[in-house]
Scaffold this active site. Structure first.
Site, PDB file in Angstrom:
ATOM      1  N   SER A 595     -12.163  -2.761 -33.661  1.00 41.04           N
ATOM      2  CA  SER A 595     -12.980  -2.760 -34.869  1.00 41.04           C
ATOM      3  C   SER A 595     -12.215  -3.458 -35.996  1.00 41.04           C
ATOM      4  O   SER A 595     -11.901  -4.639 -35.867  1.00 41.04           O
ATOM      5  CB  SER A 595     -13.388  -1.329 -35.229  1.00 41.04           C
ATOM      6  N   ASP A 670     -23.775  -3.124 -29.558  1.00 38.02           N
ATOM      7  CA  ASP A 670     -23.076  -2.595 -30.728  1.00 38.02           C
ATOM      8  C   ASP A 670     -23.963  -2.756 -31.966  1.00 38.02           C
ATOM      9  O   ASP A 670     -24.150  -3.859 -32.464  1.00 38.02           O
ATOM     10  CB  ASP A 670     -21.757  -3.344 -30.909  1.00 38.02           C
ATOM     11  N   HIS A 702     -20.445   0.472 -30.072  1.00 35.10           N
ATOM     12  CA  HIS A 702     -19.147   0.169 -30.676  1.00 35.10           C
ATOM     13  C   HIS A 702     -17.993   0.883 -29.967  1.00 35.10           C
ATOM     14  O   HIS A 702     -16.858   0.429 -30.020  1.00 35.10           O
ATOM     15  CB  HIS A 702     -19.181   0.564 -32.160  1.00 35.10           C
TER      16      HIS A 702
END
Length: 725
Positions: A595, A670, A702
């Site tokens: 991320s 995602d 995600h």
């Protein structure tokens, strides 16, 4: 309702460490759950303060129960709810109690929508009469009992409804809800993700009014994702379409409304000026006073507004301003006289303040060059406030109490490491969860007045025993001086470490604003993977650079308008310093992250191409222009105002600098960091004629998990590291 935060989560921890017999543990064993750290189940304190309830499944009776336990003894005292006693219901997934604990809402067939939102079939269960009432035949969202327990509100297809439980009459409060256009009573995607709440309506104290937010998404651009499904079961991809405001694009128009239950009338509340965001609404102890937190688009000005429910007059009673941004919290607490507790970074560190009902400061409750990291509540009987802080070091947490006037502070936890408390409803007891780098989670009961331990509840000694045959390396904590700051760092060395040899260095970081990756806590899943790598001959290190949290506002907010600039400088300089150590091979330094960490590792292999030989980026932001408005603009303002800040620090604009080995990974489903980030990064790298490796996990969100997904992902990353570092 007071919910204790010890969710029953079992980490599937990873290890590939050589045992005493030099037997290698496989990744299949790792992700199959060979090693487990156990946590407490989700607890709810009852109003009497002497008991708590736990939801559990009785396999022998094939029944879902909510059982009552004594805080003092830990013994079960009775069963509050059992599906075995409910003829119409064989099972329930969730429960919540009314304020008076006379009724419960039971949920079945509950399905997730996004990260925090869900919908399902819900029932109201009368604990005394055992009567069960189905709220709706449809799947609904956020059902909530009125303070008296005689009515229940819920949201269905973006409209708010009230059901009278005695008459079964249903009143539709709003009628304009339309999918992807108008939402009433629940939040839109970006509020749910970035302001961390879903239910956008609240009853007042006497049940006469309901305040709610209305979201007009009409002008918000749509985002779509193709979901491919299981091979052989889905011929055509299914498209998911939802409103997603990217940085600089139109947000929902959010307005505040008040519904008068007896009159059946709704009125819009005029807040006197336009605000971009209304991230919190909360009724005070006065049933006629609603408070609203309202912010500008830059999120550096927050007004606390008091709204008179009768006249609809709105008055700003407190204003917070910051050159960078203001964090929204749930710490606002009203005392009996309607004075309130508030937390703020206005003196450079996050601390607790006490204001009167009109917003005049009474006392700054806590002070010092340390941060209040959690606010637990106020005990009206003793006048004491309970909180968690970093007073004993930024990588540690301890629990304290203090009087509302800032005097007589007492430390309630004594073991150095990470302590977190959850208090009984009357603040007689608290359950402390404790962990450190050498101690897996242990849970103990304490007296709130002095911190004295009452009893042990649960520990993970079995896990420690199970791990004895494995040659774990110690996680070494230290600081490293980088760019004028002493940065927190941990390092894991091979168990047979020889200071006269050179080892490749593999760095992990997240680096996002206000985050922390260096903490005095026991192994999580990745830590076991790091032990695997260490025993393959790698040194693993993690450094929390500028922009991370719990070291003061200046340290955290220095990255404002330049996300990725100072954080990257610190990672590069830290890597170079570590490379100067005699036992680190300066030509074999790698970095990875997920991320925000993937955004950083991508920048590192590009802008730090003389330092890093390889990088892995999982689910990275590759351009801040692709990410959502609330998060991105909080730190970067808009791309229209700060184009250079966006573009100069986004890896997609530096692909020509790639020299080392790069693995790019993303989940195709995602909804948070869209796979668009990686797809456009891939295209940019191709057009720059740069060779790299990449993987897309179809339909995965995600977190990239499910079935063998994590096993496959970590196998791929492990192989990539061995081949390229």
């Amino acid at each position: 309702m007071k919910i204790l935060k010890f969710a029953l989560v079992v980490f599937l921890t990873t290890t590939s460490i050589l045992s005493a017999q030099n037997k290698q543990v496989t990744l299949e064993e790792i992700w199959g759950g060979t090693f487990r750290q156990e946590y407490l189940q989700a607890l709810r304190s009852l109003n009497n303060g002497e008991e708590y309830v736990v939801q559990s499944y009785d396999r022998s009776a094939k029944a879902m129960n909510v059982d009552v336990f004594s805080y003092e003894t830990g013994k079960k005292t009775r069963t509050l709810i059992s599906s075995a006693d409910i003829d119409e219901l064989d099972f329930f997934q969730s429960y919540s109690l009314s304020e008076n604990e006379e009724k419960a809402i039971l949920g079945v067939d509950v399905e997730s929508i996004f990260r925090r939102s869900s919908k399902g079939i819900f029932y109201v269960y009368d604990l005394k009469s055992k009567e069960l009432i189905k709220i709706s035949e449809d799947k609904i969202q956020e059902p909530t009992l009125s303070p008296s327990g005689k009515k229940v509100t819920y949201v269905f297809e973006n409209n708010i409804y009230i059901k009278d439980l005695a008459s079964a009459k249903v009143t539709q409060v709003t009628t304009d809800g339309v999918d992807n256009k108008i939402i009433n009573g629940v939040t839109d995607w970006v509020y749910e993700e970035e302001f961390a709440f879903v239910q956008a309506y609240q009853w007042n104290k006497d049940g006469s009014k309901i305040a709610f937010l209305r979201f007009d998404e009409t002008q918000v651009p749509e985002f779509s994702m193709d979901m491919y499904g299981t091979y052989g079961k889905q011929l055509y991809p299914r498209q998911e379409v939802f409103k997603y405001p990217k940085a600089g694009e139109d947000n929902s128009k959010v307005s505040l409304h008040m519904y008068d239950v007896s009159k059946g009338q709704t009125a819009k509340v005029n807040l006197e000026k336009e605000y971009e965001y209304l991230p919190r609404i909360k009724w005070s102890n006065d049933a006629n006073i609603l408070t609203v937190q309202a912010m500008n688009r830059h999120q550096n000005n927050l007004d606390l507004i008091a709204v008179n429910a009768s006249s609809k007059e709105a008055k700003v009673i407190l204003t917070e301003k910051d050159e960078a941004y203001i964090d929204v919290t749930d710490n606002l607490t009203f005392l009996n006289d309607n004075s309130f507790i508030w937390t703020s970074e206005k003196n450079g560190w996050n601390h607790i303040y006490h204001y009167d009902r009109n917003g005049k400061l009474i006392d700054q409750v806590t002070d010092g060059q340390w941060e209040v990291t959690d606010y637990y509540g106020f005990d009206a009987k003793t006048g004491r406030i309970y909180f968690q802080s970093t007073e004993n070091g930024s990588i540690n947490r301890d629990v304290f109490s203090i009087r509302a006037n800032g005097k007589n502070k007492a430390q309630l936890t004594q073991k150095r490491g990470t302590n977190s408390a959850d208090f009984s409803a009357d603040f007689t007891y608290f359950i402390n969860s404790y962990t450190s780098a050498t101690t897996p989670y242990e849970f103990t009961l304490h007296q709130a007045k002095n911190g004295k331990k009452v009893r042990d509840i649960k520990d993970n000694k079995k896990l420690l025993k199970q791990l004895e045959p494995y040659n774990f390396s110690k996680k070494e904590f230290s600081t490293i001086s980088v760019n004028g700051n002493d940065l927190n760092m941990w390092m894991i060395k091979p168990s047979n470490f020889d200071p006269n040899k050179e080892y490749p260095l593999f760095m992990f970081q997240y680096s996002g604003p206000g985050s922390q990756s260096v903490s005095n806590s026991f192994f999580g899943a990745n830590d076991y993977w790091y032990q695997l790598l260490a025993n393959e001959g790698y040194i693993i290190a993690c450094v929390d650079g500028r922009g991370t949290g719990f070291k003061g506002a200046e340290f955290k907010k220095v990255t404002q308008n330049e996300l990725g600039k100072y954080e990257l400088e610190d990672q590069i300089d830290a890597a170079n310093q570590l490379g100067d150590r005699t036992y680190v091979d300066t030509n074999r330094i790698g970095i990875w992250g997920w991320s925000y960490g993937g955004f950083m590792s991508s920048n590192a292999i590009l802008k730090g191409n003389d330092t890093f030989k390889m990088a892995i980026a999982v689910a990275p932001v590759t351009s801040w222009r692709f990410y959502d408005s609330i998060y991105t603009e909080r730190y970067m303002t808009t791309p229209q105002e700060n184009a250079s800040g966006y573009d100069e620090n986004s890896p997609i604009n530096h692909v020509e600098k790639l020299k080392g080995s790069y693995l790019l990974v993303h989940g195709g489903g995602d909804d948070n960091v869209h796979v668009q980030n990686s797809m456009q990064m891939i295209e940019a790298l191709i057009q720059a004629n740069k060779q790299f490796d990449w993987a897309i996990y179809p339909d995965k969100n995600h977190g990239i998990y499910g079935g063998n997904t994590r096993l496959h992902l970590y196998t791929k990353m492990t192989n990539f590291i061995k081949e390229n570092l």
